[in-house]
Design an enzyme around this catalytic site. Structure first.
Site, short mmCIF file in Angstrom:
data_model
loop_
_atom_site.label_atom_id
_atom_site.label_comp_id
_atom_site.label_asym_id
_atom_site.label_seq_id
_atom_site.Cartn_x
_atom_site.Cartn_y
_atom_site.Cartn_z
N GLY A 202 13.51 -0.49 -14.98
CA GLY A 202 14.96 -0.59 -14.93
C GLY A 202 15.40 -1.92 -14.37
O GLY A 202 14.64 -2.56 -13.66
N GLY A 205 18.46 -3.58 -9.12
CA GLY A 205 19.54 -2.86 -8.45
C GLY A 205 19.89 -1.52 -9.05
O GLY A 205 20.91 -0.93 -8.71
N THR A 206 19.05 -1.02 -9.95
CA THR A 206 19.37 0.28 -10.54
C THR A 206 18.84 1.43 -9.71
O THR A 206 18.99 2.59 -10.09
CB THR A 206 18.81 0.38 -11.97
OG1 THR A 206 17.48 -0.11 -11.98
CG2 THR A 206 19.65 -0.41 -12.94
N THR A 209 13.60 1.36 -6.18
CA THR A 209 13.01 1.48 -4.85
C THR A 209 13.55 2.72 -4.15
O THR A 209 12.80 3.47 -3.52
CB THR A 209 13.31 0.21 -4.03
OG1 THR A 209 12.96 -0.93 -4.82
CG2 THR A 209 12.55 0.19 -2.75
N GLU A 425 43.96 -20.21 -19.71
CA GLU A 425 43.76 -18.77 -19.47
C GLU A 425 44.69 -17.93 -20.33
O GLU A 425 44.32 -16.87 -20.82
CB GLU A 425 43.95 -18.44 -17.99
CG GLU A 425 42.91 -19.06 -17.06
CD GLU A 425 41.47 -18.73 -17.45
OE1 GLU A 425 41.22 -17.63 -18.01
OE2 GLU A 425 40.60 -19.58 -17.22
N HIS A 428 43.02 -17.48 -23.63
CA HIS A 428 41.98 -16.43 -23.59
C HIS A 428 42.63 -15.05 -23.64
O HIS A 428 42.23 -14.17 -24.40
CB HIS A 428 41.19 -16.50 -22.28
CG HIS A 428 40.17 -17.60 -22.21
ND1 HIS A 428 39.27 -17.84 -23.21
CD2 HIS A 428 39.90 -18.50 -21.24
CE1 HIS A 428 38.49 -18.85 -22.86
NE2 HIS A 428 38.86 -19.28 -21.66
P1 ADP Z 1 15.89 -1.78 -7.43
O1 ADP Z 1 15.99 -1.02 -8.72
O2 ADP Z 1 16.14 -3.23 -7.67
O3 ADP Z 1 14.69 -1.48 -6.65
P2 ADP Z 1 17.16 -0.55 -5.20
O4 ADP Z 1 16.53 0.77 -5.28
O5 ADP Z 1 16.65 -1.46 -4.17
O6 ADP Z 1 17.15 -1.29 -6.60
O7 ADP Z 1 18.71 -0.34 -5.03
C1 ADP Z 1 19.49 -1.16 -4.23
C2 ADP Z 1 20.60 -0.37 -3.60
O8 ADP Z 1 21.55 0.04 -4.57
C3 ADP Z 1 20.13 0.90 -2.96
O9 ADP Z 1 19.72 0.69 -1.66
C4 ADP Z 1 21.36 1.78 -3.02
O10 ADP Z 1 22.20 1.52 -1.93
C5 ADP Z 1 22.05 1.31 -4.26
N1 ADP Z 1 21.79 2.20 -5.40
C6 ADP Z 1 21.20 1.84 -6.56
N2 ADP Z 1 21.14 2.87 -7.42
C7 ADP Z 1 21.69 3.93 -6.79
C8 ADP Z 1 21.92 5.29 -7.15
N3 ADP Z 1 21.56 5.77 -8.34
N4 ADP Z 1 22.52 6.08 -6.25
C9 ADP Z 1 22.88 5.61 -5.05
N5 ADP Z 1 22.68 4.35 -4.65
C10 ADP Z 1 22.11 3.49 -5.50
ZN ZN Z 2 37.91 -20.50 -20.26
MG MG Z 3 13.47 -2.77 -5.75
#
Ligand code: ADP
Ligand code: ZN
Ligand code: MG
Length: 612
Positions: A202, A205-206, A209, A425, A428
């Site tokens: 993914g 930030g999805t 982890t 702008e 646009h």
């Molecule tokens: P990555 O996919 O890059 O490992 P992380 O798991 O580190 O992303 O996510 C970063 C932060 O984004 C998490 O600590 C959390 O706060 C937030 N976050 C991401 N996805 C979710 C989710 N599905 N539900 C709640 N918080 C989320």
């Molecule tokens: Zn422009």
């Molecule tokens: Mg991560």
């Protein structure tokens, strides 16, 4: 550093003290040092009252009461010295000569100190060096050890599935893993092979982890966490030995979870690139494969890995028996976004009228991390305004801040530049507003934000995963509009349109080379994009087409841009009066929200009242 300075100071003080003591031994303050010739001369001239010999030092007391010291050659007695100079015995008889045995330890100290002192300092120096090196030594000894972090099972702040919003399918898949870890017998009795590896795929930030940690929290088993980049060190072989030690630790704690974050750092396709660190990564990867194959059926270790670059992973990692389960984590859709916002706003005091659904609607394409960041920014903004609760207003500004960058109200622009930006702008915004396939305009502003001098915020009405050719043409038309307006109103263009043009060209190119949307060149892709590993993020495109096709692609890009340009010009010509209105409004108000904008230009184009 502080330690070093302190050591140095102590050194310095000791040195001064020693020097002081030493100097009192060696020098008699009133006596003058003289050479042997002087003494001989004085003897011949009958000036000397007495001579006293102590070791190699001869102290002379003159008849006038002053004192002198002479150092003689060691080993040579005074009498032989004097006879060498042929001093007549009768002269010597007039002089009282007394030989003193050097006085005990003081003498020896005086003699030895010049040798001992440097040795002592040298020793001290080495001692301190060794001591500070010891710390490093310990580190070096642990070099090949994994420094995997283990999550504390008794921690009250354990992440569980309920902290992860949305991602329903991924959670279901991972729930199975939890079951495996909790009740292995249930599965083994039915002859099921427990999966060894789960790969989370993914975008950044999805929540990959986060999910992995939630699995450990749910299963209540030890969780060893290491990032792919931690395996790679300066020295070859460290990675592999770290892998070994990580899995050894895991085997001792089975059942448990081993989590390798960002596995693409070591798990890239082997043997595909150049560059020095390559062997190291290969060895590390090989070791991971070996370890995963080496689990016995009874060892309940599940390896979870996460990556946002599945395309670069080595195929050997993905075969059954290794990471055979792959869980794809998508960017959150509207519903998921709302849920993520809910999860993260639990500890934040929100005003009553805050509607998280509206925030979710305005944030398509945001990842979970972006949303968490958004709420945080909103809190900070509210605190800055000394508010007690977070209101809708701050949430909206936070969206823009996360999307485009912070507002730069202080940037001073001349009236002329302001006017150009306003028209740019407005262009646009108008084209976006009146083209059917373009997303509706949320906000137009001539306040600088991040890199942009002004911005037009468009937000799709719904999450979309597919885009048609017309969508892209309209997108290019909107991008070109700023440039076109500048040219028309001011007779020439500024550098303000550079990034628009680059973006437009990029879209046109992908349209042809990636999506096969050109009638001329047909439904195929052009170019194999490959990441050159040793250059990091650099993308290298390998041509899989001829020079002639390359020329055609260039021509076709221009065709698309012209097509879009015509479309944009058409809209601008038809709504010339509105362009003026919007630009003037921007000059006075700087920012127009959706409602104000629509009041000026009328309803947006829709499929019913199709205009373009
Ligand atoms: P990555 O996919 O890059 O490992 P992380 O798991 O580190 O992303 O996510 C970063 C932060 O984004 C998490 O600590 C959390 O706060 C937030 N976050 C991401 N996805 C979710 C989710 N599905 N539900 C709640 N918080 C989320
Ligand atoms: Zn422009
Ligand atoms: Mg991560």
């Amino acid at each position: 550093m502080k330690n070093l300075a302190k050591n140095f100071l102590v050194f310095f003080i000791i040195f001064l003290a020693m020097a002081a003591i030493f100097s009192t031994f060696s020098n008699n303050s009133e006596s003058v040092k003289v050479g042997i010739e002087t003494m001989i001369q004085e003897l011949n001239q009958d000036q000397i009252k007495s001579l006293s010999v102590s070791g190699d030092t001869v102290k002379i007391e003159l008849k006038d009461g002053s004192r002198q010291t002479v150092r003689k050659e060691s080993g040579e007695s005074l009498s032989s010295l004097l006879s060498n100079f042929q001093i007549s015995p009768d002269k010597l008889n007039q002089v009282a000569i007394n030989v003193q045995e050097p006085s005990g330890w003081l003498y020896w100290l005086g003699e030895l100190l010049p040798f001992i002192l440097p040795l002592f300092f040298l020793g001290l120096f080495f001692f301190l060096m060794m001591r500070s090196a010891q710390g490093m030594n310990n580190k070096a000894m642990n070099f090949g050890q994994s420094n995997a972090k283990e999550f504390d099972l008794n921690n009250k702040n354990q992440v569980t599935f309920k902290d992860v919003a949305g991602v329903k399918e991924a959670k279901e898949e991972l729930y199975e893993v939890v079951e495996f870890l909790k009740y292995p017998k249930k599965f083994q009795d039915l002859g099921a092979r427990i999966p060894r590896g789960v790969l989370l795929l993914g975008g950044p930030g999805t929540g990959k982890t986060l999910l992995a940690r939630a699995v450990a929290g749910e299963a209540k088993v030890p969780f060893f966490h290491m990032s792919g980049s931690e395996f790679v060190e300066m020295f070859v072989g460290v990675g592999a030995s770290r892998v070994r030690s990580l899995f050894q630790k895991a085997k001792k704690h089975s059942p448990c979870i081993v989590f390798i974050d960002e596995i693409d750092a070591v798990g890239r396709r082997r043997g595909s690139g150049l560059g020095g660190s390559h062997d190291e990564r290969e060895q590390t990867l090989n070791q991971i494969l070996v370890e995963m194959d080496g689990f016995e059926a009874t060892q309940n270790i599940i390896v979870i890995a996460a990556t946002n670059r599945p395309d670069v992973l080595d195929p050997a990692l993905l075969r059954p028996g290794r990471f055979d389960r792959q869980v794809v984590i998508d960017r959150p859709d509207l519903k998921d976004r709302e849920e993520i916002l809910k999860v993260h706003s639990q500890k934040k005091p929100l005003a009553k009228e805050v509607d998280l659904k509206r925030i979710a609607e305005r944030t398509p394409g945001f990842s979970g991390a972006d949303l968490a960041n958004l709420l945080n920014e909103a809190s900070i903004l509210s605190a800055r305004k000394n508010k007690k609760v977070v209101e809708m207003e701050e949430l909206f500004s936070a969206i823009e801040k996360v999307m485009i960058g912070p507002e730069r109200k202080s940037r001073i622009i001349s009236d002329k530049e302001k006017k150009i930006t306003a028209y740019h702008e407005a262009g646009h915004a108008l084209v976006a507003h009146f083209l059917v396939n373009s997303d509706p305009v949320q906000k137009v502003s001539i306040i600088a934000r991040g890199q942009a001098g002004g911005y037009t915020l468009k937000v799709p009405v719904e999450d979309r995963y597919f885009h048609s050719r017309t969508d892209f043409i309209d997108e290019i038309a909107v991008l070109l509009a700023g440039h076109l307006v500048e040219k028309e109103i001011f007779g020439e263009v500024t550098t303000g349109a550079t990034s628009d043009l680059r973006q437009a060209t990029l879209v046109a190119r992908s349209l042809i080379t990636d999506y096969g949307m050109s009638d001329l060149l047909g439904p195929r892709t052009f170019g194999q994009k490959e990441e050159l590993i040793f250059l990091g993020r650099e993308i290298h495109e390998q041509r899989d087409y001829s020079e002639k096709i390359a020329e055609q692609i260039d021509i076709e890009i221009l065709n698309f841009i012209n097509q879009a340009s015509v479309k944009a010009k058409e809209v601008l010509a038809r709504h010339r009066d509105k362009l003026e209105k919007v630009a003037q409004a921007l000059l006075t108000q700087e920012t127009l929200e959706k409602e104000a904008f629509e009041a000026l230009v009328g309803p947006a184009a829709s499929l019913e009242n199709k205009e373009a």
